[in-house]
Write an enzyme that holds these catalytic residues in place. Structure first.
Site, short mmCIF file in Angstrom:
data_model
loop_
_atom_site.label_atom_id
_atom_site.label_comp_id
_atom_site.label_asym_id
_atom_site.label_seq_id
_atom_site.Cartn_x
_atom_site.Cartn_y
_atom_site.Cartn_z
N LYS A 1 -42.93 -48.07 -23.19
CA LYS A 1 -41.73 -48.90 -23.38
C LYS A 1 -42.07 -50.38 -23.21
O LYS A 1 -41.61 -51.23 -23.97
CB LYS A 1 -40.63 -48.47 -22.39
CG LYS A 1 -40.00 -47.14 -22.77
CD LYS A 1 -39.18 -46.51 -21.65
CE LYS A 1 -38.76 -45.09 -22.03
NZ LYS A 1 -38.13 -44.33 -20.94
N GLN B 1 -36.62 -45.25 -14.68
CA GLN B 1 -37.29 -44.10 -15.29
C GLN B 1 -36.92 -42.82 -14.54
O GLN B 1 -36.96 -42.75 -13.32
CB GLN B 1 -38.82 -44.31 -15.28
CG GLN B 1 -39.60 -43.22 -15.97
CD GLN B 1 -39.29 -43.09 -17.46
OE1 GLN B 1 -39.16 -44.07 -18.18
NE2 GLN B 1 -39.15 -41.86 -17.95
N ASP C 1 -29.91 -48.36 -21.01
CA ASP C 1 -30.33 -46.97 -21.19
C ASP C 1 -29.11 -46.04 -21.21
O ASP C 1 -29.24 -44.84 -21.39
CB ASP C 1 -31.28 -46.61 -20.04
CG ASP C 1 -32.19 -45.43 -20.37
OD1 ASP C 1 -32.43 -45.19 -21.57
OD2 ASP C 1 -32.64 -44.74 -19.44
#
Ligand code: NAP
Length: 282
Positions: free
Chosen positions: A55, A99, A122
């Site tokens: 990413k 994450q 996200d």
């Protein structure tokens, strides 16, 4: 039945990233500030380390800065929440990605909720889930958002169609079902307690497989002409759908890899630039 057409996520993601990079460059030129994504990783799980690095690399190529916060595996809930709140308050950070997974000892929901909704690129907070469910502007969960973009790209209008989502996780199954519902599909969720899964899947005009079980959905489960989206990713580059047999009955199908996967990062980058633009007022 002829062979299904492939839904090419790699090609669409490339176009989205190119467009996002142009927008990032334009934003940086106009404001003097580059969009910035903060990535937070707890522990050193090798797969998570790889995902975060990927990413960050993609961000760099698209002209998005990334700030990485690596926390030890022993980080407490309170420390993680404090880190995420500090990033939420930092005007130099426009988007935040925690994450997943964060480790058993951490209350993942409390951590997600420490992310300011305007930086939730996200799409993991309750606030984002609510806007997704109501079809209102906000950030979408990246994989579900990417799936909807793929459907749009291939002119699959969910309105009035029967959609069956197999899987109900907070980051994938549930939100993709809500996005389909917001676009007027008739949505059925299946999960580990669903009885006669094959019979339910056979009703679907659109199937989204989001389970994490190799080749769970077989060709004989697919209604002829259905659209099959395989979000699963299992060891050995295998999806949740038995591709060869499903492709003989579907009208459109995503490959694994090269279908849903690339769309997830493209959506993350795009939403980071959206967040920066909103926060910088341009
Ligand atoms: P997850 O949190 O483990 O959820 C799996 C879901 O599948 C659960 O709802 C579970 O039901 C259901 N399930 C398990 N076994 C089943 C069965 N035999 N029949 C029907 N349903 C069953 O997984 P996830 O995070 O959503 O990920 C799912 C898959 O998508 C994985 O392969 C993952 O690698 C992949 N993924 C891909 C991307 C991408 O960018 N392409 C992103 C995220 C995830 P219960 O709720 O009843 O337990």
């Amino acid at each position: 039945m002829t062979q299904a057409r492939l839904m090419d996520g790699t090609a669409l993601a490339r176009r989205i990233v190119e467009d996002t990079a142009k927008r990032a460059a334009d934003l940086t030129e106009r404001t003097g500030v580059a969009p910035c994504l903060a990535t937070v990783l707890v522990g050193e799980d090798p797969a998570s380390v790889t995902y975060v690095r990927m990413k960050q690399n993609r961000c760099r190529k698209a002209g998005i800065e990334s700030r990485h916060v690596a926390l030890p595996a022993a980080t407490t809930n309170g420390e993680l929440v404090a880190t995420l709140r500090a990033l939420s308050d930092d005007p130099a950070v426009h988007g935040i990605l925690l994450q997943h997974p964060v480790g058993e000892h951490i209350d993942e929901r409390a951590a997600f909720e420490a992310i300011a909704p305007e930086k939730d690129v996200d799409g993991v907070t309750f606030a984002s889930f609510a806007t997704m469910s109501f079809g209102l502007p906000g950030f979408v969960s990246c994989t579900p958002g990417g799936i909807m973009r793929l459907l749009d790209e291939y002119d699959v209008d969910p309105a009035g169609k029967r959609a069956v989502v197999v899987g109900r996780s907070a980051i994938l199954g549930k939100p993709v079902g809500m996005l389909l519902l917001a676009r007027d599909a008739t949505v059925t969720y299946c999960h580990s307690r669903t009885r006669e899964l094959s019979a339910v899947v056979r009703e679907a005009d659109v199937v989204v497989a989001a389970v994490g079980r190799p080749r769970l959905i077989r060709g004989e489960d697919v209604k002829p002409g259905a659209v099959v989206v395989d979000a699963g990713y299992n060891a050995g580059n295998v999806g949740d759908v038995d591709f060869d047999s499903a492709a003989e009955r579907a009208s459109l199908i995503t490959p694994v890899p090269g279908g849903v996967g690339p769309m997830t990062i493209a959506t993350l980058l795009e939403q980071t630039v959206d967040a920066a633009a909103r926060q910088l007022g341009v």
